[in-house]
Design an enzyme around this catalytic site. Structure first.
Site, PDB file in Angstrom:
ATOM      1  N   LYS A 155      15.365  50.901 -88.917  1.00  0.00           N
ATOM      2  CA  LYS A 155      16.297  50.376 -89.934  1.00  0.00           C
ATOM      3  C   LYS A 155      17.705  50.939 -89.680  1.00  0.00           C
ATOM      4  O   LYS A 155      18.076  51.138 -88.533  1.00  0.00           O
ATOM      5  CB  LYS A 155      15.774  50.700 -91.336  1.00  0.00           C
ATOM      6  CG  LYS A 155      14.305  50.300 -91.477  1.00  0.00           C
ATOM      7  CD  LYS A 155      13.784  50.380 -92.881  1.00  0.00           C
ATOM      8  CE  LYS A 155      12.318  49.952 -92.878  1.00  0.00           C
ATOM      9  NZ  LYS A 155      11.750  49.866 -94.224  1.00  0.00           N
ATOM     10  N   HIS A 176      12.095  40.459 -91.442  1.00  0.00           N
ATOM     11  CA  HIS A 176      11.758  41.667 -92.193  1.00  0.00           C
ATOM     12  C   HIS A 176      12.127  41.471 -93.671  1.00  0.00           C
ATOM     13  O   HIS A 176      13.115  40.808 -93.991  1.00  0.00           O
ATOM     14  CB  HIS A 176      12.488  42.889 -91.625  1.00  0.00           C
ATOM     15  CG  HIS A 176      11.980  44.162 -92.213  1.00  0.00           C
ATOM     16  ND1 HIS A 176      12.456  44.654 -93.416  1.00  0.00           N
ATOM     17  CD2 HIS A 176      11.010  45.009 -91.810  1.00  0.00           C
ATOM     18  CE1 HIS A 176      11.796  45.761 -93.712  1.00  0.00           C
ATOM     19  NE2 HIS A 176      10.919  46.000 -92.759  1.00  0.00           N
ATOM     20  N   GLU A 219      13.540  43.275 -95.745  1.00  0.00           N
ATOM     21  CA  GLU A 219      14.906  43.668 -96.121  1.00  0.00           C
ATOM     22  C   GLU A 219      15.906  42.589 -95.713  1.00  0.00           C
ATOM     23  O   GLU A 219      16.908  42.363 -96.397  1.00  0.00           O
ATOM     24  CB  GLU A 219      15.241  45.043 -95.503  1.00  0.00           C
ATOM     25  CG  GLU A 219      14.518  46.152 -96.259  1.00  0.00           C
ATOM     26  CD  GLU A 219      14.048  47.309 -95.409  1.00  0.00           C
ATOM     27  OE1 GLU A 219      14.574  47.520 -94.302  1.00  0.00           O
ATOM     28  OE2 GLU A 219      13.120  48.021 -95.857  1.00  0.00           O
TER      29      GLU A 219
HETATM   30  P1  PGA Z   1       7.969  52.129 -94.351  1.00  0.00           P
HETATM   31  O1  PGA Z   1       8.670  50.776 -93.786  1.00  0.00           O
HETATM   32  O2  PGA Z   1       6.986  52.569 -93.302  1.00  0.00           O
HETATM   33  O3  PGA Z   1       9.091  53.082 -94.546  1.00  0.00           O
HETATM   34  O4  PGA Z   1       7.271  51.740 -95.628  1.00  0.00           O
HETATM   35  C1  PGA Z   1       7.936  49.819 -93.083  1.00  0.00           C
HETATM   36  C2  PGA Z   1       8.816  48.659 -92.703  1.00  0.00           C
HETATM   37  O5  PGA Z   1       9.690  48.275 -93.487  1.00  0.00           O
HETATM   38  O6  PGA Z   1       8.664  48.078 -91.606  1.00  0.00           O
END
Ligand code: PGA
Length: 256
Positions: free
Chosen positions: A15, A99, A101
């Site tokens: 990210k 994704h 997000e």
């Molecule tokens: P996380 O994120 O392991 O921090 O829950 C997973 C992702 O968004 O791919």
């Protein structure tokens, strides 16, 4: 993991974390920890500005490098976007698309994600197509509807032969970055459903071969049991992939 021939994939999604220098420091510590690790694919997705260096650093190692996103056009007046040509020139082989997000913070819709998937396969990338329901959608009984729509729309522009480039990442939105992992039953049920959907879209042979990853608060303490589930062929890991020791344990399915 079933006893099929599907090779597991452990993928790190960093990210908006780590400068290029920090990414290199990660690889200095991480690469020796996974040296010689076999029987699985390891993919790391750093930020765009660290991609070229990461590709260079990881060449001739077990680690493959992914981009976290990609626009579908080859070039043009698209301020702030990154094209498939740019990623190819950087030596990137994988891309993460859809994704949650991107969907929920940046408003990417199914149509756009479908165009990106098509462009990625046309430009010979392997890709993770991320899908997953919000808590509200789950609580209102819409999980199957949401997963079907995201998969159908995401994959509608490609042909059956393109599926070999695709891995699906099932990531329930409510389990991402929350520390709240889905239960083993919830993961099994969703992965079984996704495989059934793929069978309907591209046939049973493709469905048997495609890899379906789970994502959402995966960590060393739970990776082994999650990877032990039928229909789970890997993990897409955010927070717990930022520390070299932690991600190395995940790659090796080590609890501590
Ligand atoms: P996380 O994120 O392991 O921090 O829950 C997973 C992702 O968004 O791919």
């Amino acid at each position: 993991m079933s006893d099929s021939k599907r090779v597991p994939i452990l993928a790190a999604n960093w990210k908006m974390h780590k400068t290029s220098q920090e990414a290199m420091a990660f690889f200095d510590a991480f690469l020796p920890l996974v040296d010689g690790c076999s029987g699985r694919e390891v993919v790391v997705a750093p930020s765009f500005v660290a991609l070229e260096k990461a590709v260079e650093r990881c060449s001739a190692t077990v680690v493959q490098v992914a981009a976290q996103n990609m626009y579908f056009k080859e070039q043009g007046a698209y301020t702030g976007e990154i094209s498939p040509m740019m990623l190819q020139a950087a030596g990137v082989k994988w891309v993460i698309l859809g994704h949650s997000e991107r969907r929920h913070i940046f408003g990417e819709g199914d149509e756009l994600i479908g165009d990106k998937v098509k462009s990625a396969v046309d430009h010979a990338f392997s890709l993770f197509l991320c899908i997953g329901e919000t808590l509200e959608e789950r609580d209102s009984g819409k999980i199957e509807e949401v997963l079907s729509r995201q998969l159908e729309k995401g994959l509608e522009k490609i042909s059956a032969s393109d599926y070999e480039r695709i891995a699906i990442a099932y990531e329930p939105v409510w389990a991402i970055g929350t520390g709240r992992t889905a239960t083993l039953d919830q993961i099994s049920e969703a992965h079984g459903f996704v495989r059934k959907l793929i069978s309907g879209l591209a046939g049973s042979t493709v469905a048997e071969q495609i890899r379906i990853l789970y994502g959402g608060s995966v960590k060393p303490a739970n990776v082994k049991e999650i990877m032990g589930l039928a229909d789970v062929d890997g993990a897409l890991v955010g927070g717990a992939s930022l520390e070299p020791e932690s991600f190395a344990k995940i790659v090796k399915f080590e609890e501590n």
